[in-house]
Design a protein around this motif. Sequence first.
Motif, PDB file in Angstrom:
ATOM      1  N   THR A   1       0.835  -1.211   0.000  1.00 27.92           N
ATOM      2  CA  THR A   1       0.000   0.000   0.000  1.00 27.92           C
ATOM      3  C   THR A   1       0.864   1.252   0.000  1.00 27.92           C
TER       4      THR A   1
ATOM      5  N   ARG B   1       2.256   1.784  -3.451  1.00 24.37           N
ATOM      6  CA  ARG B   1       1.289   2.394  -4.390  1.00 24.37           C
ATOM      7  C   ARG B   1       1.183   3.893  -4.149  1.00 24.37           C
ATOM      8  N   ILE B   2       1.205   4.275  -2.886  1.00 25.04           N
ATOM      9  CA  ILE B   2       1.131   5.699  -2.544  1.00 25.04           C
ATOM     10  C   ILE B   2       2.384   6.425  -3.046  1.00 25.04           C
TER      11      ILE B   2
ATOM     12  N   ALA C   1       2.532   6.812  -7.008  1.00 24.20           N
ATOM     13  CA  ALA C   1       1.413   7.468  -7.696  1.00 24.20           C
ATOM     14  C   ALA C   1       1.850   8.782  -8.337  1.00 24.20           C
TER      15      ALA C   1
ATOM     16  N   ASP D   1       2.948  11.004   0.546  1.00 30.71           N
ATOM     17  CA  ASP D   1       1.592  10.655   0.978  1.00 30.71           C
ATOM     18  C   ASP D   1       0.659  11.862   1.016  1.00 30.71           C
TER      19      ASP D   1
ATOM     20  N   SER E   1      -6.330   6.900  -6.893  1.00 34.17           N
ATOM     21  CA  SER E   1      -5.209   6.010  -6.637  1.00 34.17           C
ATOM     22  C   SER E   1      -3.976   6.799  -6.193  1.00 34.17           C
ATOM     23  N   GLY E   2      -3.363   6.370  -5.088  1.00 36.03           N
ATOM     24  CA  GLY E   2      -2.201   7.064  -4.542  1.00 36.03           C
ATOM     25  C   GLY E   2      -2.537   7.962  -3.377  1.00 36.03           C
TER      26      GLY E   2
ATOM     27  N   TRP F   1      -3.752   8.761   0.231  1.00 36.70           N
ATOM     28  CA  TRP F   1      -3.662   7.940   1.449  1.00 36.70           C
ATOM     29  C   TRP F   1      -5.029   7.383   1.856  1.00 36.70           C
TER      30      TRP F   1
ATOM     31  N   GLU G   1      -6.411   4.694  -0.742  1.00 35.00           N
ATOM     32  CA  GLU G   1      -5.771   3.381  -0.771  1.00 35.00           C
ATOM     33  C   GLU G   1      -6.194   2.505   0.410  1.00 35.00           C
ATOM     34  N   TRP G   2      -6.159   3.058   1.617  1.00 35.51           N
ATOM     35  CA  TRP G   2      -6.528   2.256   2.787  1.00 35.51           C
ATOM     36  C   TRP G   2      -8.031   1.991   2.830  1.00 35.51           C
TER      37      TRP G   2
ATOM     38  N   GLN H   1      -9.966   1.468   0.241  1.00 35.16           N
ATOM     39  CA  GLN H   1     -10.272   0.376  -0.677  1.00 35.16           C
ATOM     40  C   GLN H   1     -10.095  -0.976   0.025  1.00 35.16           C
TER      41      GLN H   1
END
Length: 418
Positions: free
Chosen positions: A73, A76-77, A80, A91, A98-99, A101, A104-105, A107
């Motif tokens: 995760t 991905r952040i 992005a 962050d 997408s990206g 903070w 992402e969490w 999802q």
Amino acid sequence: MMPEQNHTLSERLFSQVEQVQETSTISFTGRRDKQPEQIAPYVDGAHLPGFYRLQKRAFWRWQGTDSIEIESTLARIAMAAGPRSVDHWLDTVSEYKSGNWVFEWSQLGADAHRAGMAMMAADPELARRQLLAAARYFSLASYPHLKGDVLSLQAQLLANKAYRQAGQLLPVPLKELRIPYNGKEVQGYLHLPAQDKPLPLVIVSGSLDSLQLDFWRFYEEYLAPSGIAMLTVDMPGVGYSSHWSLVQDSSRLHQAVLDYVPQIPWVDERRVGVLGVRMGGNVAARLAFLEPFKLRTVVSIAGATNLFFTDRDRFMQTPAMLRDTIANRMGLRSNDWEQVYYHCQGFSLKTQGLMGHKTTVPLLSLGHKRDFICPERDIQALAASSRGGQALVLDKLPLFEVYGQALAKARDWLLTHL
């Protein structure tokens, strides 16, 4: 609620939010062009130059979040595409996509929640664990839980919803208490390992960047097997207590809770303790001095009790996220950190005239030797302020193992005195 209904709730809550303020801009106005000053060792969270948020990986792992999930995760952040509110902080992706903070969490939280709800009838135990995972993910999405952060507040709503749903699958269902105070309510979660007799109770509060649900594993692994009930209470300015500002009388909400304890039918009002972490440790220690006749014992874990608030050089080394968090709880901006320092000096229990006097409440003061918020001198001084006090100074790494050691010691202390 059916899984697809909750998915709709998530989508509705997070719809049309692309232009809301990003977290790092909530408590600091203007441009953040330069990197924060070098900071002293911050034991329970890594201050990484590329991140706004303190990276509490060891604590997140201890709570039960999978290490691979955390790292993927964060990757991905970090990878992005922008735009970001602050270019040098990975962050701070400013749009809810997408990206980001919170995105992402959240999802991961939505996925875990759907899985938990789908298992509710077939396997309640597995469903409970999935719902607790959802609560952790949504809590991470909300971190550091700043007032005025629209996305964070929506993630908090979903975290608490999942936590309550998981709580209904316990042998003794989770109970929500609403305690009157000054025309409002202090809201807490009461966890009971049994309800056939009055139980000893520990009131638990965390740091200024934590929520009540962060203490689930402490209850499940340490308190419940010992037959101790747990009542969690948010700190002023955080979570369910966000409508109260953090002031010098930092323990006022917790004193209202203590006054209410005799009205809770499942607990023994003669066997009550308080455990606090970080600023929660400040509150716990304060109560040891102010409410000696209502408490059997107190545990302060890495409590911010004196030097962090009175040593200017130390205070000036506070990382950006923690600066924002402290200011946010007080209803201030973190731009003028000197002014915030002036306001915070009153939080010192020594300045208040408490530390240095002896309380009759046995107090366990726990901390790590290399921590700048609660240095060894404060750990020892707080223990020395209790007639039955004890200090435990930890000096081991990795932190993942230290959490277990500290909480086992806290559990043993509570068992002895409750």
